[in-house]
Design a protein around this motif. Structure first.
Motif, PDB file in Angstrom:
ATOM      1  N   PRO A 159       0.810  -1.225   0.000  1.00 50.69           N
ATOM      2  CA  PRO A 159       0.000   0.000   0.000  1.00 50.69           C
ATOM      3  C   PRO A 159       0.842   1.273   0.000  1.00 50.69           C
ATOM      4  N   THR A 160       2.045   1.215   0.574  1.00 51.72           N
ATOM      5  CA  THR A 160       2.856   2.431   0.689  1.00 51.72           C
ATOM      6  C   THR A 160       3.924   2.575  -0.382  1.00 51.72           C
ATOM      7  N   GLY A 161       4.234   1.476  -1.108  1.00 49.14           N
ATOM      8  CA  GLY A 161       5.283   1.594  -2.113  1.00 49.14           C
ATOM      9  C   GLY A 161       5.668   0.260  -2.731  1.00 49.14           C
ATOM     10  N   ILE A 162       6.837   0.251  -3.324  1.00 52.94           N
ATOM     11  CA  ILE A 162       7.337  -0.915  -4.055  1.00 52.94           C
ATOM     12  C   ILE A 162       8.681  -1.329  -3.467  1.00 52.94           C
ATOM     13  N   TYR A 163       8.784  -2.593  -3.127  1.00 47.32           N
ATOM     14  CA  TYR A 163      10.018  -3.133  -2.552  1.00 47.32           C
ATOM     15  C   TYR A 163      10.634  -4.114  -3.543  1.00 47.32           C
ATOM     16  N   VAL A 169      10.768   1.473 -12.910  1.00 52.86           N
ATOM     17  CA  VAL A 169       9.911   2.327 -12.085  1.00 52.86           C
ATOM     18  C   VAL A 169      10.642   3.653 -11.922  1.00 52.86           C
ATOM     19  N   GLU A 170      10.188   4.645 -12.675  1.00 55.41           N
ATOM     20  CA  GLU A 170      10.833   5.962 -12.606  1.00 55.41           C
ATOM     21  C   GLU A 170      10.399   6.649 -11.319  1.00 55.41           C
ATOM     22  N   ALA A 171      11.377   7.075 -10.548  1.00 49.51           N
ATOM     23  CA  ALA A 171      11.074   7.653  -9.238  1.00 49.51           C
ATOM     24  C   ALA A 171      11.978   8.841  -8.960  1.00 49.51           C
ATOM     25  N   MET A 172      11.432   9.787  -8.231  1.00 47.58           N
ATOM     26  CA  MET A 172      12.198  10.940  -7.784  1.00 47.58           C
ATOM     27  C   MET A 172      12.858  10.620  -6.438  1.00 47.58           C
ATOM     28  N   GLY A 203      11.426   8.918   1.829  1.00 47.51           N
ATOM     29  CA  GLY A 203      10.865   7.620   2.132  1.00 47.51           C
ATOM     30  C   GLY A 203      11.550   6.472   1.414  1.00 47.51           C
ATOM     31  N   THR A 204      12.498   6.793   0.534  1.00 46.06           N
ATOM     32  CA  THR A 204      13.222   5.763  -0.200  1.00 46.06           C
ATOM     33  C   THR A 204      14.238   5.088   0.707  1.00 46.06           C
ATOM     34  N   ARG A 205      14.348   3.770   0.584  1.00 48.11           N
ATOM     35  CA  ARG A 205      15.328   3.016   1.361  1.00 48.11           C
ATOM     36  C   ARG A 205      16.215   2.218   0.412  1.00 48.11           C
ATOM     37  N   GLU A 206      17.508   2.206   0.689  1.00 53.62           N
ATOM     38  CA  GLU A 206      18.464   1.458  -0.138  1.00 53.62           C
ATOM     39  C   GLU A 206      19.465   0.754   0.773  1.00 53.62           C
ATOM     40  N   TRP A 265       5.144   5.215  -3.082  1.00 61.22           N
ATOM     41  CA  TRP A 265       4.316   5.540  -4.244  1.00 61.22           C
ATOM     42  C   TRP A 265       4.373   7.019  -4.602  1.00 61.22           C
ATOM     43  N   GLU A 266       4.461   7.883  -3.606  1.00 64.40           N
ATOM     44  CA  GLU A 266       4.445   9.324  -3.910  1.00 64.40           C
ATOM     45  C   GLU A 266       5.671   9.776  -4.690  1.00 64.40           C
ATOM     46  N   ALA A 267       6.723   8.932  -4.716  1.00 62.31           N
ATOM     47  CA  ALA A 267       7.931   9.283  -5.475  1.00 62.31           C
ATOM     48  C   ALA A 267       7.897   8.748  -6.901  1.00 62.31           C
TER      49      ALA A 267
END
Length: 264
Positions: free
Chosen positions: A163-167, A197-200, A204-207, A179-181
């Protein structure tokens, strides 16, 4: 499961575009497999057991290089996606698209073969007093053995749509994009088909990477990049799910209901 009116992705995706280099690689590895197999037979016939064992490992390794190269050139067999729940690095649940176990098998077998050959050569050079070669070969064997164990410990890699993003977890890299990125999701064709997946950049991004800039998937940062052949038959369902929830943000909350309905 995730219908789309447009031909997106194309019907042939994720079939790789064949290249002369890959075709020649398959032919070359096949030839090396046959040559080393002949050497094995010859060594067994003359009673040179140590040499026979060494070249047996080489034969198996080259045979698996044929398989590894071949699967990167084929179109995954179509399959019906069986919905399952996967978890991110922080335990959030969502739709799970695991990597192909066959892809792990081919790569693991090749790496194990290289480790054994490097170790055997290090012993041989050590007996001959060539210590520089011993150090080089031992370093190669130890690094590849470490990478192989790390890869298998975290296997299989996966894409989890939450629900909050893509892992996305690769062989030695973890990446989460909220998702907001995300600004676009596309299927890239070519010799190495990919999900992009093009993202800004986002807070909230984790690496997390274990090999610095060498890890697969790191090359596209801040984009999230998935090489389709690693997903195998899950590549197309994964892309359709990503595209669907990107275009329909109001339906992402339903992913939490999928997680809640799954026994833990």
């Amino acid at each position: 499961m995730f219908p789309t009116q447009d031909p997106d992705p194309p019907a042939s995706w994720p079939k790789p575009h064949r290249s002369v280099t890959r075709v020649l690689s398959v032919a070359g590895f096949t030839l090396l497999t046959l040559i080393t197999a002949v050497v094995v037979v010859s060594a067994v016939t003359t009673g040179e057991i140590a040499q026979a064992l060494f070249f047996t490992v080489g034969t198996v390794m080259f045979a698996h290089l044929v398989g590894l190269t071949a699967i990167s050139m084929r179109h995954p067999a179509p399959t019906t996606y069986q919905r399952s729940v996967g978890r991110t690095d922080q335990g959030e649940g969502g739709l799970d698209f695991p990597y192909s176990r066959w892809a792990y098998y081919w790569l693991s077998s090749v790496l194990a073969g290289v480790v054994l050959i490097a170790a055997a050569l290090a012993v041989e050079f050590g007996a001959a007093g060539s210590w520089v070669m011993v150090v080089i070969l031992a370093a190669i064997a130890l690094f590849l053995a470490w990478f192989l164990l790390a890869m298998l410990r975290s296997a299989p890699g996966r894409v989890v749509v939450t629900p909050t993003g893509i892992y996305h977890r690769t062989l030695a890299f973890e990446h989460f994009v909220p998702w907001e990125a995300v600004i676009e999701v596309s299927a890239q064709e070519g010799q190495i088909p990919r999900i992009i997946v093009e993202a800004m950049p986002s807070t909230g991004t984790r690496e997390r990477t274990y090999l610095g800039r060498l890890g697969a998937g790191v090359e596209g940062l801040p984009f999230l990049v998935v090489r389709a052949h690693w997903l195998g038959a899950n590549a197309r369902p994964a892309y359709l799910a990503l595209k669907h929830y990107f275009l329909h943000p109001d339906e992402r909350t339903g992913l939490a209901e999928i997680d809640d309905a799954t026994p833990r």
